[in-house]
Design a protein around this motif. Structure first.
Motif, PDB file in Angstrom:
ATOM      1  N   ALA A  15       0.831  -1.205   0.000  1.00 52.20           N
ATOM      2  CA  ALA A  15       0.000   0.000   0.000  1.00 52.20           C
ATOM      3  C   ALA A  15       0.871   1.263   0.000  1.00 52.20           C
ATOM      4  CB  ALA A  15      -0.931  -0.009   1.209  1.00 52.20           C
ATOM      5  N   ILE A  16       1.927   1.266   0.822  1.00 49.08           N
ATOM      6  CA  ILE A  16       2.822   2.433   0.886  1.00 49.08           C
ATOM      7  C   ILE A  16       3.537   2.636  -0.440  1.00 49.08           C
ATOM      8  CG2 ILE A  16       4.926   3.332   1.958  1.00 49.08           C
ATOM      9  CD1 ILE A  16       4.013   1.940   4.554  1.00 49.08           C
ATOM     10  N   GLY A  17       4.073   1.544  -0.997  1.00 54.86           N
ATOM     11  CA  GLY A  17       4.794   1.653  -2.258  1.00 54.86           C
ATOM     12  C   GLY A  17       3.924   2.132  -3.400  1.00 54.86           C
ATOM     13  N   LEU A  18       2.738   1.563  -3.514  1.00 56.00           N
ATOM     14  CA  LEU A  18       1.818   1.961  -4.584  1.00 56.00           C
ATOM     15  C   LEU A  18       1.378   3.418  -4.429  1.00 56.00           C
ATOM     16  CD1 LEU A  18      -0.277  -1.322  -4.632  1.00 56.00           C
ATOM     17  CD2 LEU A  18       1.164  -0.489  -6.507  1.00 56.00           C
ATOM     18  N   ALA A  19       1.167   3.840  -3.182  1.00 55.80           N
ATOM     19  CA  ALA A  19       0.798   5.242  -2.944  1.00 55.80           C
ATOM     20  C   ALA A  19       1.943   6.182  -3.317  1.00 55.80           C
ATOM     21  CB  ALA A  19       0.415   5.436  -1.477  1.00 55.80           C
ATOM     22  N   LEU A  20       3.183   5.784  -3.008  1.00 55.50           N
ATOM     23  CA  LEU A  20       4.339   6.612  -3.361  1.00 55.50           C
ATOM     24  C   LEU A  20       4.490   6.728  -4.879  1.00 55.50           C
ATOM     25  CD1 LEU A  20       7.010   5.409  -0.760  1.00 55.50           C
ATOM     26  CD2 LEU A  20       5.940   7.672  -0.895  1.00 55.50           C
ATOM     27  N   ILE A  21       4.261   5.630  -5.594  1.00 54.91           N
ATOM     28  CA  ILE A  21       4.341   5.675  -7.058  1.00 54.91           C
ATOM     29  C   ILE A  21       3.294   6.636  -7.614  1.00 54.91           C
ATOM     30  CG2 ILE A  21       4.026   4.330  -9.179  1.00 54.91           C
ATOM     31  CD1 ILE A  21       5.151   1.918  -7.697  1.00 54.91           C
ATOM     32  N   SER A  22       2.108   6.612  -7.026  1.00 56.33           N
ATOM     33  CA  SER A  22       1.043   7.485  -7.526  1.00 56.33           C
ATOM     34  C   SER A  22       1.376   8.963  -7.356  1.00 56.33           C
ATOM     35  CB  SER A  22      -0.276   7.171  -6.798  1.00 56.33           C
ATOM     36  OG  SER A  22      -0.238   7.614  -5.456  1.00 56.33           O
ATOM     37  N   GLN A  23       2.294   9.276  -6.422  1.00 56.62           N
ATOM     38  CA  GLN A  23       2.661  10.667  -6.172  1.00 56.62           C
ATOM     39  C   GLN A  23       4.086  10.984  -6.639  1.00 56.62           C
ATOM     40  OE1 GLN A  23       0.326  12.800  -4.961  1.00 56.62           O
ATOM     41  NE2 GLN A  23      -1.035  11.019  -5.077  1.00 56.62           N
ATOM     42  N   ALA A  24       4.698  10.089  -7.399  1.00 61.73           N
ATOM     43  CA  ALA A  24       6.096  10.259  -7.805  1.00 61.73           C
ATOM     44  C   ALA A  24       6.292  11.530  -8.629  1.00 61.73           C
ATOM     45  CB  ALA A  24       6.553   9.053  -8.612  1.00 61.73           C
ATOM     46  N   SER A  25       7.382  12.242  -8.315  1.00 59.88           N
ATOM     47  CA  SER A  25       7.702  13.475  -9.044  1.00 59.88           C
ATOM     48  C   SER A  25       8.997  13.356  -9.831  1.00 59.88           C
ATOM     49  CB  SER A  25       7.826  14.651  -8.059  1.00 59.88           C
ATOM     50  OG  SER A  25       8.819  14.384  -7.083  1.00 59.88           O
ATOM     51  N   GLY A  26       9.692  12.240  -9.687  1.00 59.80           N
ATOM     52  CA  GLY A  26      10.953  12.042 -10.387  1.00 59.80           C
ATOM     53  C   GLY A  26      11.455  10.624 -10.184  1.00 59.80           C
ATOM     54  N   ALA A  27      12.684  10.383 -10.651  1.00 57.31           N
ATOM     55  CA  ALA A  27      13.243   9.041 -10.585  1.00 57.31           C
ATOM     56  C   ALA A  27      13.412   8.566  -9.145  1.00 57.31           C
ATOM     57  CB  ALA A  27      14.585   8.998 -11.314  1.00 57.31           C
ATOM     58  N   LEU A  28      13.815   9.453  -8.224  1.00 62.42           N
ATOM     59  CA  LEU A  28      14.073   9.059  -6.843  1.00 62.42           C
ATOM     60  C   LEU A  28      12.803   8.593  -6.143  1.00 62.42           C
ATOM     61  CD1 LEU A  28      16.008   8.774  -4.487  1.00 62.42           C
ATOM     62  CD2 LEU A  28      15.592  11.189  -3.925  1.00 62.42           C
ATOM     63  N   SER A  29      11.755   9.412  -6.186  1.00 62.64           N
ATOM     64  CA  SER A  29      10.508   9.033  -5.507  1.00 62.64           C
ATOM     65  C   SER A  29       9.873   7.810  -6.164  1.00 62.64           C
ATOM     66  CB  SER A  29       9.528  10.208  -5.514  1.00 62.64           C
ATOM     67  OG  SER A  29       9.339  10.716  -6.827  1.00 62.64           O
ATOM     68  N   LEU A  30       9.992   7.699  -7.484  1.00 64.74           N
ATOM     69  CA  LEU A  30       9.476   6.520  -8.177  1.00 64.74           C
ATOM     70  C   LEU A  30      10.243   5.278  -7.736  1.00 64.74           C
ATOM     71  CD1 LEU A  30       7.602   5.354 -10.398  1.00 64.74           C
ATOM     72  CD2 LEU A  30       9.436   5.802 -12.036  1.00 64.74           C
ATOM     73  N   GLY A  31      11.577   5.414  -7.622  1.00 69.54           N
ATOM     74  CA  GLY A  31      12.400   4.290  -7.196  1.00 69.54           C
ATOM     75  C   GLY A  31      12.079   3.829  -5.789  1.00 69.54           C
ATOM     76  N   VAL A  32      11.830   4.775  -4.878  1.00 72.02           N
ATOM     77  CA  VAL A  32      11.473   4.408  -3.499  1.00 72.02           C
ATOM     78  C   VAL A  32      10.151   3.636  -3.489  1.00 72.02           C
ATOM     79  CG1 VAL A  32      10.820   5.305  -1.235  1.00 72.02           C
ATOM     80  CG2 VAL A  32      12.746   6.325  -2.471  1.00 72.02           C
TER      81      VAL A  32
END
Length: 414
Positions: A85-102
């Protein structure tokens, strides 16, 4: 805790696998074209990001058996869904390569914890004689998750953030379901069972060969999982929404993987391994040859889905049979090998795409798959067959161990 039959447990496990493996892990490739365009990412960078969930999967898998033993099956499954749930939520809010990677890294932890949690629960809720078949059925849940991601692409074109937000909601649903269905600990206590016999050199040699085949399959399949949608959009000039039909085909065909794996396990695993790996390789070559033809691309996805799910199911069942009574280890090894192969192949195919183009990169990976399929006569047989050729001192202990577990299965049966 809700008591389930073997069939219902297999269905429930398949749903959790659909969320963790299908949505949190393999759906990423489906959204690569719009993500890459919006975040302005290069192909080699996407390849590196695509390898991150595979790396975190391996790391999580190393500690997952210990987590299942210490925390129990229920808490481990809940933890898995929480990371998803945390990972999918972070992807939905990704602003660049770093946040997408996390985000994708957290999703990899989700997948690494889920299968050990389910196998620990299976040990308490399912007869030992059905473990292989139930595991293969749960593994087919990956196809369900992949297919479930398709409507998000078809109806939310270029709205990948909303899609991943919805996936996060499904992960939360899985978390709540795990709380009510999965037992906290195994009903089979260590004091009631004989200790598992030491793993023999015969078993290690066969496990090593199984791991090599699984690694090679994962390596070759990485090209399709990460870059197939981007190939048909970038080279084939198909609309982004059309990639949904590819993943729908992968999901639908993959549902047959459980049946193929079960038949192969009871008949001739080596021949099935060769045939399915040849089919998987052919799917890469076919897609690279006609990326602009939607029907041909969809057919390649059907071939890929059936081959991939059949192979992962076959590796899973072979590993369980090679390590009888070791559910915390047996199902984990082939998934680790496949993921290590994918983590290795993902950045390599990204570099090939950048330097040699999609067609040459996919063709090279297809050739590797064909070469590995030729070595399929080396695919390991079950340990029972091996013991007919090479009786070892611990055979009696293994028989006693199997007999005692069979007695416990009968005792738990209504």
């Amino acid at each position: 805790m809700t008591s389930l039959s073997s069939t219902k447990f297999a269905i429930f496990g398949a749903v959790l696998i659909a969320i963790s493996f299908g949505l949190a892990r393999f759906a990423f490739g489906l959204f690569v074209p719009p993500i890459r365009e919006e975040l302005e990412l290069t192909a080699d960078l996407i390849g590196l990001i695509g390898a991150l969930p595979l790396v975190s999967f391996l790391l999580a898998t190393l500690v997952a058996p210990l987590a299942a033993d210490r925390l129990g099956a229920r808490k481990t499954a809940v933890l898995s869904c929480g990371f998803g749930a945390i990972g999918l939520a972070l992807i939905s809010q990704a602003s660049g390569a770093l946040s997408l990677g996390v985000g994708v890294f957290a999703c990899g932890i989700c997948t690494g914890l889920m299968m050990p949690a389910l196998t620990a629960a299976m040990q308490a809720m399912v007869k030992r004689s059905l473990h292989g078949r139930v595991s293969a059925s749960m593994n087919a849940g990956t196809s369900i998750g992949v297919a479930a991601a398709v409507p998000a692409v078809l109806f939310l074109t270029d709205a990948w953030r909303y899609a991943y937000g919805a996936f996060a909601g499904l992960a939360i649903f899985g978390l709540l379901a795990a709380l009510f269905v999965i037992p906290s600990v195994s009903r089979v206590s260590p004091t009631r069972t004989a200790p598992a016999p030491a793993i023999s050199m015969l078993q290690w040699s066969r496990l090593f060969r199984l791991a090599l085949f699984a690694f090679a399959m994962g390596f070759v399949s990485a090209a399709y999982w990460i870059f197939a949608p981007d190939l048909v959009v970038t080279i084939g000039e198909l609309p982004s929404s059309a990639t949904g039909w590819l993943w729908l085909a992968v999901g639908v065909a993959g549902l047959g993987g459980a049946a193929v794996a079960d038949l192969a396990d009871r008949n001739n695993p080596a021949i099935t391994q060769a045939l399915m790996l040849m089919m998987l390789s052919a799917s890469l070559a076919l897609l690279a040859a006609s990326p602009g033809e939607l029907m041909i691309a969809a057919f390649s996805a059907l071939v890929f889905g059936l081959a991939y799910m059949s192979l992962t199911g076959l590796y899973l069942m072979t590993s369980i049979r090679l390590l009888p009574g070791r559910l915390s280890m047996g199902p984990v090894l082939p998934f680790m090998a496949v993921s290590l192969g994918q983590a290795t192949g993902s950045p390599i195919v990204g570099m090939l795409v950048n330097k040699a183009g999609y067609e040459n990169g996919f063709a090279l990976f297809a050739m590797i798959g064909i070469l590995v399929s030729i070595l399929s006569p080396l695919y390991p047989r079950s340990i029972a067959e091996a013991q007919e050729d090479d009786e070892e001192p611990e055979t009696g202990l293994q028989a006693a161990y199997d007999s005692q577990l069979q007695y416990l299965d009968e005792e738990r049966s209504p």
